[in-house]
Design an enzyme around this catalytic site. Structure first.
Site, PDB file in Angstrom:
ATOM      1  N   HIS A   8     -70.908 -48.060 -46.380  1.00  0.00           N
ATOM      2  CA  HIS A   8     -72.209 -48.942 -46.110  1.00  0.00           C
ATOM      3  C   HIS A   8     -72.224 -50.021 -47.166  1.00  0.00           C
ATOM      4  O   HIS A   8     -71.614 -50.106 -48.148  1.00  0.00           O
ATOM      5  CB  HIS A   8     -73.310 -48.156 -46.447  1.00  0.00           C
ATOM      6  CG  HIS A   8     -73.519 -47.656 -47.673  1.00  0.00           C
ATOM      7  ND1 HIS A   8     -73.877 -48.064 -48.880  1.00  0.00           N
ATOM      8  CD2 HIS A   8     -73.075 -46.128 -48.415  1.00  0.00           C
ATOM      9  CE1 HIS A   8     -73.856 -47.464 -49.997  1.00  0.00           C
ATOM     10  NE2 HIS A   8     -73.484 -46.287 -49.747  1.00  0.00           N
ATOM     11  N   GLY A   9     -73.243 -50.991 -46.744  1.00  0.00           N
ATOM     12  CA  GLY A   9     -73.402 -52.410 -47.544  1.00  0.00           C
ATOM     13  C   GLY A   9     -74.129 -51.738 -48.898  1.00  0.00           C
ATOM     14  O   GLY A   9     -74.520 -50.572 -49.050  1.00  0.00           O
ATOM     15  N   LEU A  12     -80.064 -50.445 -52.628  1.00  0.00           N
ATOM     16  CA  LEU A  12     -80.750 -50.377 -54.096  1.00  0.00           C
ATOM     17  C   LEU A  12     -80.088 -49.617 -55.025  1.00  0.00           C
ATOM     18  O   LEU A  12     -80.130 -50.074 -56.345  1.00  0.00           O
ATOM     19  CB  LEU A  12     -82.205 -50.054 -53.587  1.00  0.00           C
ATOM     20  CG  LEU A  12     -83.364 -50.460 -54.815  1.00  0.00           C
ATOM     21  CD1 LEU A  12     -83.177 -52.025 -55.150  1.00  0.00           C
ATOM     22  CD2 LEU A  12     -84.639 -49.961 -54.177  1.00  0.00           C
ATOM     23  N   ASN A  14     -77.044 -48.662 -55.810  1.00  0.00           N
ATOM     24  CA  ASN A  14     -76.121 -49.310 -56.302  1.00  0.00           C
ATOM     25  C   ASN A  14     -76.141 -50.659 -57.096  1.00  0.00           C
ATOM     26  O   ASN A  14     -75.599 -50.744 -58.236  1.00  0.00           O
ATOM     27  CB  ASN A  14     -75.188 -50.136 -55.009  1.00  0.00           C
ATOM     28  CG  ASN A  14     -74.470 -48.907 -54.162  1.00  0.00           C
ATOM     29  OD1 ASN A  14     -74.134 -49.173 -52.822  1.00  0.00           O
ATOM     30  ND2 ASN A  14     -74.294 -47.728 -54.470  1.00  0.00           N
ATOM     31  N   GLU A  86     -73.244 -38.135 -47.808  1.00  0.00           N
ATOM     32  CA  GLU A  86     -72.595 -38.506 -49.281  1.00  0.00           C
ATOM     33  C   GLU A  86     -72.449 -37.237 -50.089  1.00  0.00           C
ATOM     34  O   GLU A  86     -73.317 -36.357 -49.684  1.00  0.00           O
ATOM     35  CB  GLU A  86     -73.424 -39.536 -50.025  1.00  0.00           C
ATOM     36  CG  GLU A  86     -72.929 -39.894 -51.381  1.00  0.00           C
ATOM     37  CD  GLU A  86     -71.648 -40.471 -51.656  1.00  0.00           C
ATOM     38  OE1 GLU A  86     -70.362 -39.674 -51.061  1.00  0.00           O
ATOM     39  OE2 GLU A  86     -71.181 -41.665 -51.906  1.00  0.00           O
TER      40      GLU A  86
END
Length: 538
Positions: A8-9, A12, A14, A86
């Site tokens: 995924h992009g 928050l 990250n 995840e």
């Protein structure tokens, strides 16, 4: 047919340097742009996906939705599967990644997260994660591919890494952190290459982890060694060489630091400046008073020190030390726009020093070449190639931190008077040490008193402490480097002593923060009990 995998992009979590695990966390502005860029890349490949398999977490679903919209595949079938979620990080969920690393140490961190027998306390073991991903690939994805269907899988870092091991046929015992970047479309061949190439670059990435864990002590040690080296060899550094090395190394540090800066975080600069406005105003007033009224060079230099804006690494320190981040960004940007003007004007007050023109040139050179231009380049890269910017920021950000190590050593080497007597016999040494210690300690005491008086939230308070106690000392070094040869040794001793004190204070600050975090983390780990030993996956 083809199977493509995408992490995924940027989320928050990250951006905030937190372990998200199975918590929902939205995409950031960069993450959205990464998803759009991923869609453009997939469209350029020309693959028409029949199915999109996606994790049930929002950051993965939003990434998949943007990609599908971008490639214009209206009839694609979306399959949401809990098997793609995840890894559960247990007690580490929502904790600061850097503080976890510093608290448990490199070996334990590697064992928890990157060992085929590892298991975060209270979380999902590595074999459990590997087996569910392997089973999904063999039972779901592979049959569809063999049936002629093209599949896009949008999931998470550790899930995509497990797919890489399965696709590449690498044994679980050979697993290393693959550093899968956000939003990069990866075919099975790409996963094979990454899985095999990582083994060759593992030592470099391990070194980066160690740098992140030990950075303050490395920088403080380098600063001390720089002083000792100059006292031993007594070789003066030409001003041009000083400026060139200072700008070059600081530019590297600034570039990587600013890669993490979300431009949207600077909205509300006035609000960010107002958070600590009384404290900033008091520091500026004290600095201007010293510059205006001090009869000697030491007072002038210390006054200029108090007028410095926050260092550009303060947002990075906020991420490393579990601060609010956005408060740090706003304060740093706002003060960096205002305080350099005050510092520049202060240099033109009646104290006209020999070498002042050179000092101003060095100051402006550092401001432009080592700060403004690298920051602009980093933001341009974030805008034009968000996937590349995210990869550099996530996997290579330690390079910017490591640049501070030789920089600290070089600065103290260059600013230590080459012709001075041995430091232990210098008559001004004790006074310089006392003054520098008083200034650095005073900044910290004032910051702590202020945040307690204002009763600020813990993370905002930490950001205020960081920005107020971590001035942009390299701007000051540029001024001292220009003035240096024109002032007495007693004054120039301020520079190396301040440098050593500044870096040592950062080490102490981090030690206190890590110690407090470690106590809380150990209590949480004790509540779930010791992680049970697990067997490696077959």
């Amino acid at each position: 047919m083809a199977i493509y995998f995408i992490r995924h992009g940027e989320s928050l979590a990250n951006e905030r340097n937190l372990f998200a695990g199975r918590q929902n966390t939205p995409l950031t502005d960069l993450g959205v742009r990464q998803a759009h860029q991923a869609g453009r890349r997939v469209a350029a490949i020309g693959v028409r996906f029949d199915e999109v398999h996606v994790s049930p977490l929002d950051r993965a679903k939003d990434t998949a939705r943007i990609i599908v919209e971008r490639i214009g595949t209206p009839r694609v079938t979306t399959v949401e599967s809990a098997e793609l979620v995840e890894r559960d990080f247990g007690v580490f969920t929502a904790q600061n990644k850097s503080l976890v690393k510093k608290s448990v140490g490199f070996r334990a961190y590697t064992e928890y997260f990157h060992s085929c027998t590892g298991c975060p306390p209270g979380g999902e073991s590595w074999p459990e994660m590997y087996e569910r991903v392997r089973d999904y690939y063999e039972a779901v994805l592979l049959p569809r591919s063999r049936a002629g269907r093209s599949v896009l899988v949008v999931a998470h870092k550790y899930v995509v890494e497990m797919f890489a091991l399965v696709v590449a046929g690498i044994r679980p015992t050979e697993y290393r952190d693959l550093k899968i970047p956000n939003a990069r479309p990866l075919a099975e061949a790409d996963l094979r290459w990454i899985a095999r190439a990582t083994a060759r670059s593992a030592a470099v990435h391990d070194f980066g982890e160690i740098v992140e864990i030990r950075l303050p002590v490395l920088v403080a040690g380098a600063a001390a060694l720089g002083v000792l080296a100059q006292l031993a060899v007594r070789v003066p550094v030409p001003p041009q060489a000083f400026s060139a090395v200072l700008v070059s190394l600081l530019a590297i540090s600034t570039f990587f630091g600013m890669l993490r800066l979300h431009s949207g975080a600077v909205r509300g600069l006035g609000r960010g400046l107002r958070v600590a406005l009384p404290l900033t105003a008091a520091r500026v007033a004290a600095g201007l008073a010293l510059v205006s009224l001090s009869p000697g060079t030491p007072g002038l230099l210390l006054g200029l020190f108090l007028l410095l804006p926050p260092a550009l690494i303060t947002p990075t320190l906020s991420l490393l030390w579990d601060g609010d981040y956005f408060t740090s960004v706003r304060q740093t940007v706002a003060a960096s726009l205002v305080l350099p003007v005050a510092l520049l004007l202060a240099l033109w007050l009646p104290h006209r020093l020999a070498g002042l023109d050179s000092a101003l040139t060095g100051y402006l050179g550092v401001l432009a070449g080592a700060m403004a231009l690298p920051a602009l380049a980093a933001q341009v890269l974030r805008r034009r190639n968000p996937i590349r910017a995210g990869s550099l920021s996530t996997n290579w950000n330690w390079v910017g931190g490591f640049a501070l190590v030789p920089l600290a050593g070089f600065v103290t080497f260059a600013l230590t008077p080459a012709g001075a007597d041995h430091a232990g016999a210098h008559p001004g040494l004790v006074a310089c040490v006392a003054v520098v210690a008083a200034v650095l300690l005073g900044l910290r005491i004032a910051s702590v008193a202020f945040v307690r008086w204002r009763k600020l939230p813990a993370r905002v308070a930490r950001d205020v402490f960081i920005t107020q106690s971590t001035p942009n000392v390299f701007l000051w070094f540029a001024v001292v480097g220009g003035v240096g040869s024109a002032v007495a040794d007693a004054a120039t001793l301020l520079a190396p002593i301040t440098a050593c004190g500044f870096f040592a204070a950062m080490f102490v600050d981090e030690a206190v923060i890590v110690r407090r975090f470690t106590r809380r983390l150990r209590a949480a780990m004790a509540d779930v009990g010791p992680a049970a030993p697990v067997a490696a996956a077959g």
